[in-house]
Write an enzyme that holds these catalytic residues in place. Sequence first.
Site, PDB file in Angstrom:
ATOM      1  N   ASN A  77      44.808  38.206  47.641  1.00 34.93           N
ATOM      2  CA  ASN A  77      43.849  37.988  46.140  1.00 34.93           C
ATOM      3  C   ASN A  77      42.503  38.897  46.156  1.00 34.93           C
ATOM      4  O   ASN A  77      41.674  38.752  45.241  1.00 34.93           O
ATOM      5  CB  ASN A  77      43.695  36.826  45.856  1.00 34.93           C
ATOM      6  N   ASP A 105      50.038  36.271  42.627  1.00 35.56           N
ATOM      7  CA  ASP A 105      49.116  37.100  41.621  1.00 35.56           C
ATOM      8  C   ASP A 105      48.361  37.871  42.606  1.00 35.56           C
ATOM      9  O   ASP A 105      47.038  37.754  42.496  1.00 35.56           O
ATOM     10  CB  ASP A 105      48.457  35.970  40.997  1.00 35.56           C
ATOM     11  N   ILE A 151      37.787  39.892  43.256  1.00 33.97           N
ATOM     12  CA  ILE A 151      38.752  38.678  43.427  1.00 33.97           C
ATOM     13  C   ILE A 151      39.615  38.279  42.369  1.00 33.97           C
ATOM     14  O   ILE A 151      39.053  38.408  41.021  1.00 33.97           O
ATOM     15  CB  ILE A 151      37.623  37.532  43.858  1.00 33.97           C
ATOM     16  N   CYS A 152      40.788  38.027  42.612  1.00 31.44           N
ATOM     17  CA  CYS A 152      41.572  37.876  41.749  1.00 31.44           C
ATOM     18  C   CYS A 152      41.663  36.376  41.732  1.00 31.44           C
ATOM     19  O   CYS A 152      42.395  35.729  42.240  1.00 31.44           O
ATOM     20  CB  CYS A 152      42.977  38.465  41.837  1.00 31.44           C
ATOM     21  N   LEU A 153      41.088  35.624  40.588  1.00 30.88           N
ATOM     22  CA  LEU A 153      41.182  34.286  40.387  1.00 30.88           C
ATOM     23  C   LEU A 153      40.935  33.922  38.744  1.00 30.88           C
ATOM     24  O   LEU A 153      39.907  34.507  38.404  1.00 30.88           O
ATOM     25  CB  LEU A 153      39.773  33.849  41.234  1.00 30.88           C
TER      26      LEU A 153
END
Length: 152
Positions: free
Chosen positions: A77, A121, A84-86
């Site tokens: 992620n 994701d 950052i994928c959050l």
Amino acid sequence: MQRASRLTRELSLLATEPPPGITCWQNGQLDDLRAQILGGADTPYEKGIFNLEIIVPERYPFEPPKIRFLTPIYHPNIDSAGRICLDVLKLPPKGAWRPSLNISTLLTSIQLLMAEPNPDDPLMADISSEYKYNKQLFLLNAREWTAKYAGQ
């Protein structure tokens, strides 16, 4: 005005009662922060020190800060630029940012993401499929990167 007083309050709280394994400080101006997250025990990031950059937007807290890793990390992620994928780092409808969240909460969420990646994701598809289908290789690579880039 609201941003400055809120940030001052948050930074003072982060200095006096930091979340475990997290430090955060000002890097010159009030809207330019740095943070360090220690890799959690029993994760491939254990014993690593990861540096992050936090840029606080003009509209904070109505807009989330932009946070990225400065230390390279092998993670599904987090991409090679440190992005950052959050969900809590993005505004709705796609994200889950709310003005009631703060920098301490975000850093804790990132620390949790490090311990428990979300391969469904991903930002890094290859690392994600490695995490899903060859966990041993993922753990080996993540430990290697931690030793190489985040070791003390």
